[in-house]
Design a protein around this motif. Structure first.
Motif, PDB file in Angstrom:
ATOM      1  N   LEU A  89      19.502  38.760  32.246  1.00  0.00           N
ATOM      2  CA  LEU A  89      19.513  40.213  32.416  1.00  0.00           C
ATOM      3  C   LEU A  89      19.812  40.877  31.081  1.00  0.00           C
ATOM      4  CD1 LEU A  89      21.759  40.329  35.619  1.00  0.00           C
ATOM      5  CD2 LEU A  89      19.255  40.432  35.524  1.00  0.00           C
ATOM      6  N   THR A  90      19.404  42.116  30.936  1.00  0.00           N
ATOM      7  CA  THR A  90      19.766  42.909  29.767  1.00  0.00           C
ATOM      8  C   THR A  90      20.705  44.026  30.197  1.00  0.00           C
ATOM      9  OG1 THR A  90      17.844  44.352  29.999  1.00  0.00           O
ATOM     10  CG2 THR A  90      17.609  42.456  28.528  1.00  0.00           C
ATOM     11  N   MET A  91      21.617  44.399  29.315  1.00  0.00           N
ATOM     12  CA  MET A  91      22.515  45.516  29.602  1.00  0.00           C
ATOM     13  C   MET A  91      21.699  46.799  29.516  1.00  0.00           C
ATOM     14  SD  MET A  91      25.833  46.109  30.288  1.00  0.00           S
ATOM     15  CE  MET A  91      27.000  45.043  29.423  1.00  0.00           C
ATOM     16  N   HIS A  92      21.810  47.636  30.544  1.00  0.00           N
ATOM     17  CA  HIS A  92      21.073  48.890  30.570  1.00  0.00           C
ATOM     18  C   HIS A  92      22.058  50.057  30.524  1.00  0.00           C
ATOM     19  CE1 HIS A  92      18.581  52.189  31.921  1.00  0.00           C
ATOM     20  NE2 HIS A  92      17.555  51.466  31.483  1.00  0.00           N
ATOM     21  N   PRO A  93      21.865  51.026  29.623  1.00  0.00           N
ATOM     22  CA  PRO A  93      22.824  52.121  29.454  1.00  0.00           C
ATOM     23  C   PRO A  93      23.106  52.931  30.718  1.00  0.00           C
ATOM     24  CG  PRO A  93      21.224  52.140  27.663  1.00  0.00           C
ATOM     25  CD  PRO A  93      20.755  51.126  28.659  1.00  0.00           C
ATOM     26  N   GLN A  94      22.074  53.238  31.504  1.00  0.00           N
ATOM     27  CA  GLN A  94      22.296  54.049  32.707  1.00  0.00           C
ATOM     28  C   GLN A  94      23.030  53.251  33.784  1.00  0.00           C
ATOM     29  OE1 GLN A  94      18.143  54.989  32.936  1.00  0.00           O
ATOM     30  NE2 GLN A  94      18.478  57.100  32.264  1.00  0.00           N
ATOM     31  N   LEU A  95      22.714  51.966  33.910  1.00  0.00           N
ATOM     32  CA  LEU A  95      23.445  51.129  34.860  1.00  0.00           C
ATOM     33  C   LEU A  95      24.891  50.931  34.401  1.00  0.00           C
ATOM     34  CD1 LEU A  95      20.782  48.410  35.758  1.00  0.00           C
ATOM     35  CD2 LEU A  95      21.569  50.317  37.186  1.00  0.00           C
ATOM     36  N   ARG A  96      25.082  50.824  33.098  1.00  0.00           N
ATOM     37  CA  ARG A  96      26.440  50.688  32.571  1.00  0.00           C
ATOM     38  C   ARG A  96      27.237  51.960  32.844  1.00  0.00           C
ATOM     39  NH1 ARG A  96      27.823  48.277  26.579  1.00  0.00           N
ATOM     40  NH2 ARG A  96      29.714  47.198  27.250  1.00  0.00           N
ATOM     41  N   CYS A  97      26.619  53.100  32.676  1.00  0.00           N
ATOM     42  CA  CYS A  97      27.261  54.373  32.980  1.00  0.00           C
ATOM     43  C   CYS A  97      27.701  54.410  34.438  1.00  0.00           C
ATOM     44  CB  CYS A  97      26.305  55.522  32.667  1.00  0.00           C
ATOM     45  SG  CYS A  97      26.833  57.130  33.289  1.00  0.00           S
ATOM     46  N   SER A  98      26.792  54.086  35.365  1.00  0.00           N
ATOM     47  CA  SER A  98      27.131  54.157  36.788  1.00  0.00           C
ATOM     48  C   SER A  98      28.224  53.151  37.141  1.00  0.00           C
ATOM     49  CB  SER A  98      25.899  53.955  37.667  1.00  0.00           C
ATOM     50  OG  SER A  98      25.398  52.640  37.572  1.00  0.00           O
ATOM     51  N   ALA A  99      28.187  51.965  36.526  1.00  0.00           N
ATOM     52  CA  ALA A  99      29.208  50.952  36.801  1.00  0.00           C
ATOM     53  C   ALA A  99      30.574  51.399  36.275  1.00  0.00           C
ATOM     54  CB  ALA A  99      28.804  49.615  36.174  1.00  0.00           C
ATOM     55  N   ARG A 100      30.601  51.935  35.070  1.00  0.00           N
ATOM     56  CA  ARG A 100      31.863  52.432  34.514  1.00  0.00           C
ATOM     57  C   ARG A 100      32.419  53.582  35.355  1.00  0.00           C
ATOM     58  NH1 ARG A 100      31.083  52.841  27.912  1.00  0.00           N
ATOM     59  NH2 ARG A 100      31.211  50.581  27.503  1.00  0.00           N
ATOM     60  N   LEU A 101      31.545  54.517  35.709  1.00  0.00           N
ATOM     61  CA  LEU A 101      32.003  55.660  36.501  1.00  0.00           C
ATOM     62  C   LEU A 101      32.584  55.205  37.841  1.00  0.00           C
ATOM     63  CD1 LEU A 101      29.179  58.251  35.764  1.00  0.00           C
ATOM     64  CD2 LEU A 101      31.616  58.505  35.187  1.00  0.00           C
ATOM     65  N   HIS A 102      31.971  54.184  38.459  1.00  0.00           N
ATOM     66  CA  HIS A 102      32.492  53.726  39.749  1.00  0.00           C
ATOM     67  C   HIS A 102      33.830  53.011  39.583  1.00  0.00           C
ATOM     68  CE1 HIS A 102      32.546  52.988  43.941  1.00  0.00           C
ATOM     69  NE2 HIS A 102      32.496  51.675  43.802  1.00  0.00           N
ATOM     70  N   SER A 103      33.945  52.152  38.585  1.00  0.00           N
ATOM     71  CA  SER A 103      35.235  51.490  38.350  1.00  0.00           C
ATOM     72  C   SER A 103      36.312  52.522  38.045  1.00  0.00           C
ATOM     73  CB  SER A 103      35.128  50.476  37.200  1.00  0.00           C
ATOM     74  OG  SER A 103      34.354  49.364  37.594  1.00  0.00           O
ATOM     75  N   GLN A 104      35.980  53.507  37.225  1.00  0.00           N
ATOM     76  CA  GLN A 104      36.925  54.574  36.897  1.00  0.00           C
ATOM     77  C   GLN A 104      37.322  55.364  38.148  1.00  0.00           C
ATOM     78  OE1 GLN A 104      35.525  58.207  34.784  1.00  0.00           O
ATOM     79  NE2 GLN A 104      37.011  57.599  33.208  1.00  0.00           N
ATOM     80  N   ASP A 105      36.341  55.690  38.995  1.00  0.00           N
ATOM     81  CA  ASP A 105      36.620  56.464  40.203  1.00  0.00           C
ATOM     82  C   ASP A 105      37.506  55.676  41.172  1.00  0.00           C
ATOM     83  OD1 ASP A 105      35.987  59.018  41.626  1.00  0.00           O
ATOM     84  OD2 ASP A 105      35.216  57.626  43.132  1.00  0.00           O
ATOM     85  N   MET A 106      37.233  54.382  41.325  1.00  0.00           N
ATOM     86  CA  MET A 106      38.080  53.564  42.198  1.00  0.00           C
ATOM     87  C   MET A 106      39.503  53.495  41.659  1.00  0.00           C
ATOM     88  SD  MET A 106      35.719  50.404  43.629  1.00  0.00           S
ATOM     89  CE  MET A 106      35.286  49.729  42.006  1.00  0.00           C
ATOM     90  N   ALA A 107      39.634  53.372  40.332  1.00  0.00           N
ATOM     91  CA  ALA A 107      40.969  53.328  39.721  1.00  0.00           C
ATOM     92  C   ALA A 107      41.694  54.653  39.906  1.00  0.00           C
ATOM     93  CB  ALA A 107      40.852  52.982  38.235  1.00  0.00           C
ATOM     94  N   THR A 108      41.009  55.738  39.664  1.00  0.00           N
ATOM     95  CA  THR A 108      41.620  57.071  39.743  1.00  0.00           C
ATOM     96  C   THR A 108      42.009  57.441  41.174  1.00  0.00           C
ATOM     97  OG1 THR A 108      40.334  57.812  37.835  1.00  0.00           O
ATOM     98  CG2 THR A 108      41.235  59.531  39.275  1.00  0.00           C
ATOM     99  N   HIS A 109      41.141  57.125  42.133  1.00  0.00           N
ATOM    100  CA  HIS A 109      41.363  57.555  43.516  1.00  0.00           C
ATOM    101  C   HIS A 109      41.909  56.448  44.422  1.00  0.00           C
ATOM    102  CE1 HIS A 109      38.563  60.651  41.944  1.00  0.00           C
ATOM    103  NE2 HIS A 109      39.465  61.417  42.519  1.00  0.00           N
ATOM    104  N   GLU A 110      42.225  55.308  43.831  1.00  0.00           N
ATOM    105  CA  GLU A 110      42.899  54.199  44.519  1.00  0.00           C
ATOM    106  C   GLU A 110      42.184  53.753  45.793  1.00  0.00           C
ATOM    107  OE1 GLU A 110      47.068  55.027  44.958  1.00  0.00           O
ATOM    108  OE2 GLU A 110      47.298  55.483  42.831  1.00  0.00           O
ATOM    109  N   TYR A 111      40.940  53.319  45.625  1.00  0.00           N
ATOM    110  CA  TYR A 111      40.187  52.731  46.732  1.00  0.00           C
ATOM    111  C   TYR A 111      39.369  51.572  46.191  1.00  0.00           C
ATOM    112  CZ  TYR A 111      35.888  55.089  45.121  1.00  0.00           C
ATOM    113  OH  TYR A 111      34.807  55.507  44.389  1.00  0.00           O
ATOM    114  N   PHE A 112      38.807  50.781  47.104  1.00  0.00           N
ATOM    115  CA  PHE A 112      37.984  49.633  46.722  1.00  0.00           C
ATOM    116  C   PHE A 112      36.844  49.512  47.718  1.00  0.00           C
ATOM    117  CE2 PHE A 112      37.100  44.996  46.912  1.00  0.00           C
ATOM    118  CZ  PHE A 112      36.616  44.849  45.624  1.00  0.00           C
ATOM    119  N   GLU A 113      35.756  50.195  47.435  1.00  0.00           N
ATOM    120  CA  GLU A 113      34.592  50.244  48.325  1.00  0.00           C
ATOM    121  C   GLU A 113      33.347  50.537  47.499  1.00  0.00           C
ATOM    122  OE1 GLU A 113      34.577  49.719  51.594  1.00  0.00           O
ATOM    123  OE2 GLU A 113      36.762  49.646  51.857  1.00  0.00           O
ATOM    124  N   HIS A 114      32.190  50.220  48.072  1.00  0.00           N
ATOM    125  CA  HIS A 114      30.920  50.586  47.441  1.00  0.00           C
ATOM    126  C   HIS A 114      30.634  52.071  47.598  1.00  0.00           C
ATOM    127  CE1 HIS A 114      29.573  46.571  46.409  1.00  0.00           C
ATOM    128  NE2 HIS A 114      30.021  46.176  47.577  1.00  0.00           N
TER     129      HIS A 114
END
Length: 193
Positions: A89-114
Protein backbone atom coordinates in the motif's frame (compact mmCIF):
# COMPACT_ATOMS: atom_id res chain seq x y z
CA UNK A 1 -19.36 -5.20 8.44
CA UNK A 2 -17.90 -4.62 11.89
CA UNK A 3 -16.01 -7.26 13.81
CA UNK A 4 -14.83 -7.02 17.41
CA UNK A 5 -12.39 -9.65 18.65
CA UNK A 6 -13.20 -11.29 21.95
CA UNK A 7 -9.78 -12.51 23.03
CA UNK A 8 -7.26 -9.91 21.82
CA UNK A 9 -5.17 -8.01 24.39
CA UNK A 10 -6.00 -4.72 22.63
CA UNK A 11 -9.35 -3.23 21.81
CA UNK A 12 -9.72 -3.49 18.06
CA UNK A 13 -12.42 -2.92 15.51
CA UNK A 14 -12.52 -3.28 11.71
CA UNK A 15 -14.94 -2.35 8.97
CA UNK A 16 -14.98 -2.92 5.22
CA UNK A 17 -17.32 -1.25 2.74
CA UNK A 18 -17.69 -1.49 -1.03
CA UNK A 19 -19.83 0.65 -3.27
CA UNK A 20 -23.36 -0.22 -2.17
CA UNK A 21 -22.21 -3.61 -0.86
CA UNK A 22 -20.47 -5.11 2.13
CA UNK A 23 -17.91 -6.57 -0.26
CA UNK A 24 -15.06 -5.50 -2.49
CA UNK A 25 -13.88 -6.22 -6.02
CA UNK A 26 -10.39 -7.14 -7.22
CA UNK A 27 -7.63 -4.60 -7.82
CA UNK A 28 -3.86 -4.21 -7.66
CA UNK A 29 -1.78 -1.92 -5.46
CA UNK A 30 0.75 0.78 -6.23
CA UNK A 31 4.51 0.90 -5.69
CA UNK A 32 6.04 0.34 -2.25
CA UNK A 33 6.31 3.63 -0.33
CA UNK A 34 8.93 2.45 2.17
CA UNK A 35 11.75 4.28 0.39
CA UNK A 36 9.72 7.42 -0.17
CA UNK A 37 9.42 10.39 2.16
CA UNK A 38 6.35 10.25 4.39
CA UNK A 39 3.28 11.91 2.92
CA UNK A 40 1.55 14.32 5.25
CA UNK A 41 -2.02 15.60 4.95
CA UNK A 42 -3.56 17.98 2.38
CA UNK A 43 -3.28 21.71 3.03
CA UNK A 44 -7.03 22.21 3.48
CA UNK A 45 -9.23 23.71 6.16
CA UNK A 46 -10.67 20.25 6.87
CA UNK A 47 -7.23 18.72 7.53
CA UNK A 48 -5.75 21.77 9.32
CA UNK A 49 -6.39 20.38 12.84
CA UNK A 50 -4.02 17.46 12.11
CA UNK A 51 -1.47 19.17 9.84
CA UNK A 52 1.03 19.94 12.61
CA UNK A 53 1.23 16.38 13.95
CA UNK A 54 4.22 15.71 16.21
CA UNK A 55 7.08 14.10 14.30
CA UNK A 56 7.17 11.16 16.72
CA UNK A 57 3.50 10.37 15.96
CA UNK A 58 4.05 10.72 12.21
CA UNK A 59 7.03 8.35 12.47
CA UNK A 60 4.81 5.76 14.21
CA UNK A 61 2.21 6.15 11.46
CA UNK A 62 4.90 5.52 8.84
CA UNK A 63 6.09 2.47 10.81
CA UNK A 64 2.53 1.08 10.75
CA UNK A 65 2.46 1.49 6.96
CA UNK A 66 5.81 -0.28 6.63
CA UNK A 67 4.79 -3.16 8.94
CA UNK A 68 1.47 -3.46 7.10
CA UNK A 69 3.43 -3.86 3.87
CA UNK A 70 5.75 -6.45 5.45
CA UNK A 71 2.67 -8.49 6.40
CA UNK A 72 1.21 -8.06 2.92
CA UNK A 73 4.48 -9.23 1.34
CA UNK A 74 4.62 -12.35 3.53
CA UNK A 75 0.97 -13.40 3.33
CA UNK A 76 -1.03 -14.31 6.40
CA UNK A 77 -3.57 -16.63 7.93
CA UNK A 78 -6.59 -14.60 9.04
CA UNK A 79 -8.95 -16.60 11.24
CA UNK A 80 -8.12 -19.88 9.50
CA UNK A 81 -8.17 -18.47 5.97
CA UNK A 82 -4.86 -18.23 4.12
CA UNK A 83 -4.13 -14.99 2.28
CA UNK A 84 -1.31 -15.02 -0.28
CA UNK A 85 1.22 -12.20 -0.53
CA UNK A 86 -0.25 -9.03 -2.05
CA UNK A 87 1.13 -5.75 -3.35
CA UNK A 88 2.13 -3.00 -0.88
CA UNK A 89 0.00 0.00 0.00
CA UNK A 90 1.02 3.63 -0.38
CA UNK A 91 0.36 6.33 2.20
CA UNK A 92 -2.34 8.65 0.88
CA UNK A 93 -2.65 12.22 2.26
CA UNK A 94 -6.46 12.33 2.35
CA UNK A 95 -6.72 8.91 4.01
CA UNK A 96 -4.04 9.97 6.48
CA UNK A 97 -6.04 13.11 7.26
CA UNK A 98 -9.23 11.12 7.91
CA UNK A 99 -7.35 8.57 10.05
CA UNK A 100 -5.66 11.27 12.13
CA UNK A 101 -8.91 13.18 12.58
CA UNK A 102 -10.69 10.04 13.78
CA UNK A 103 -7.96 9.08 16.25
CA UNK A 104 -7.92 12.67 17.51
CA UNK A 105 -11.72 12.74 17.82
CA UNK A 106 -11.80 9.45 19.75
CA UNK A 107 -9.08 10.76 22.08
CA UNK A 108 -10.80 14.11 22.60
CA UNK A 109 -14.32 12.74 23.11
CA UNK A 110 -13.31 9.53 24.92
CA UNK A 111 -14.95 6.87 22.76
CA UNK A 112 -13.82 3.89 20.70
CA UNK A 113 -16.05 3.25 17.69
CA UNK A 114 -16.05 3.50 13.91
CA UNK A 115 -19.02 5.85 14.07
CA UNK A 116 -18.63 9.14 15.94
CA UNK A 117 -21.08 10.15 18.69
CA UNK A 118 -22.55 12.52 16.05
CA UNK A 119 -23.32 9.56 13.75
CA UNK A 120 -20.54 10.09 11.17
CA UNK A 121 -19.12 6.79 9.86
CA UNK A 122 -15.69 6.13 8.39
CA UNK A 123 -16.84 6.34 4.76
CA UNK A 124 -18.30 9.80 5.42
CA UNK A 125 -15.06 10.88 7.17
CA UNK A 126 -12.94 9.66 4.25
CA UNK A 127 -15.17 11.56 1.80
CA UNK A 128 -15.02 14.70 3.97
CA UNK A 129 -11.22 14.56 3.66
CA UNK A 130 -11.65 14.62 -0.13
CA UNK A 131 -10.98 10.95 -0.93
CA UNK A 132 -13.25 9.70 -3.74
CA UNK A 133 -13.34 5.96 -3.10
CA UNK A 134 -14.52 2.81 -4.82
CA UNK A 135 -13.61 0.61 -1.83
CA UNK A 136 -12.84 1.74 1.68
CA UNK A 137 -12.16 0.04 5.02
CA UNK A 138 -11.07 0.89 8.52
CA UNK A 139 -9.22 -0.70 11.43
CA UNK A 140 -9.07 0.97 14.83
CA UNK A 141 -7.19 -0.01 17.97
CA UNK A 142 -6.75 1.29 21.48
CA UNK A 143 -4.00 0.59 23.96
CA UNK A 144 -1.01 -0.41 21.84
CA UNK A 145 1.97 1.87 22.40
CA UNK A 146 4.18 0.72 19.51
CA UNK A 147 3.64 0.15 15.80
CA UNK A 148 4.69 -3.48 16.27
CA UNK A 149 2.10 -4.06 19.00
CA UNK A 150 -0.79 -2.55 17.06
CA UNK A 151 0.06 -4.52 13.89
CA UNK A 152 0.42 -7.75 15.91
CA UNK A 153 -2.98 -7.12 17.49
CA UNK A 154 -4.63 -6.48 14.13
CA UNK A 155 -2.97 -9.50 12.50
CA UNK A 156 -4.23 -11.73 15.33
CA UNK A 157 -7.83 -10.60 14.77
CA UNK A 158 -9.56 -12.07 11.68
CA UNK A 159 -11.44 -8.94 10.57
CA UNK A 160 -8.47 -6.62 10.98
CA UNK A 161 -6.11 -9.11 9.38
CA UNK A 162 -8.48 -9.44 6.40
CA UNK A 163 -8.42 -5.66 5.88
CA UNK A 164 -4.62 -5.65 6.04
CA UNK A 165 -4.37 -8.51 3.53
CA UNK A 166 -7.14 -7.40 1.14
CA UNK A 167 -5.73 -7.17 -2.38
CA UNK A 168 -8.54 -4.75 -3.20
CA UNK A 169 -6.90 -1.91 -1.28
CA UNK A 170 -4.20 0.25 -2.87
CA UNK A 171 -3.77 3.11 -0.40
CA UNK A 172 -3.63 3.63 3.35
CA UNK A 173 -3.86 6.43 5.86
CA UNK A 174 -2.72 5.97 9.45
CA UNK A 175 -3.61 8.13 12.43
CA UNK A 176 -1.95 7.80 15.86
CA UNK A 177 -2.99 9.81 18.93
CA UNK A 178 -1.67 8.92 22.41
CA UNK A 179 -3.35 11.80 24.26
CA UNK A 180 -6.72 10.30 25.11
CA UNK A 181 -7.82 9.39 28.62
CA UNK A 182 -9.19 6.16 27.10
CA UNK A 183 -5.69 5.17 25.91
CA UNK A 184 -3.49 5.42 22.83
CA UNK A 185 -5.64 5.36 19.69
CA UNK A 186 -4.85 4.16 16.19
CA UNK A 187 -6.81 4.33 12.94
CA UNK A 188 -6.05 2.73 9.58
CA UNK A 189 -8.14 3.93 6.64
CA UNK A 190 -7.77 1.69 3.59
CA UNK A 191 -8.93 2.69 0.14
CA UNK A 192 -9.03 2.27 -3.58
CA UNK A 193 -10.08 5.06 -5.92
Amino acid sequence: MTRRPRSCPLLLCSTLLGIGLVAVSGCTARDNPVDEAPIDVPDTEHCAPVSDWPEEWADLEQAVLELTNVARAEGANCGGEDYPPVEPLTMHPQLRCSARLHSQDMATHEYFEHTTPDGVDFAQRVEAAGYEWMVVGENIAMGATTAEDVIDGWLNSPGHCTNIMAEDFEELGVGHDPTGAVGTLWTQNFGKR
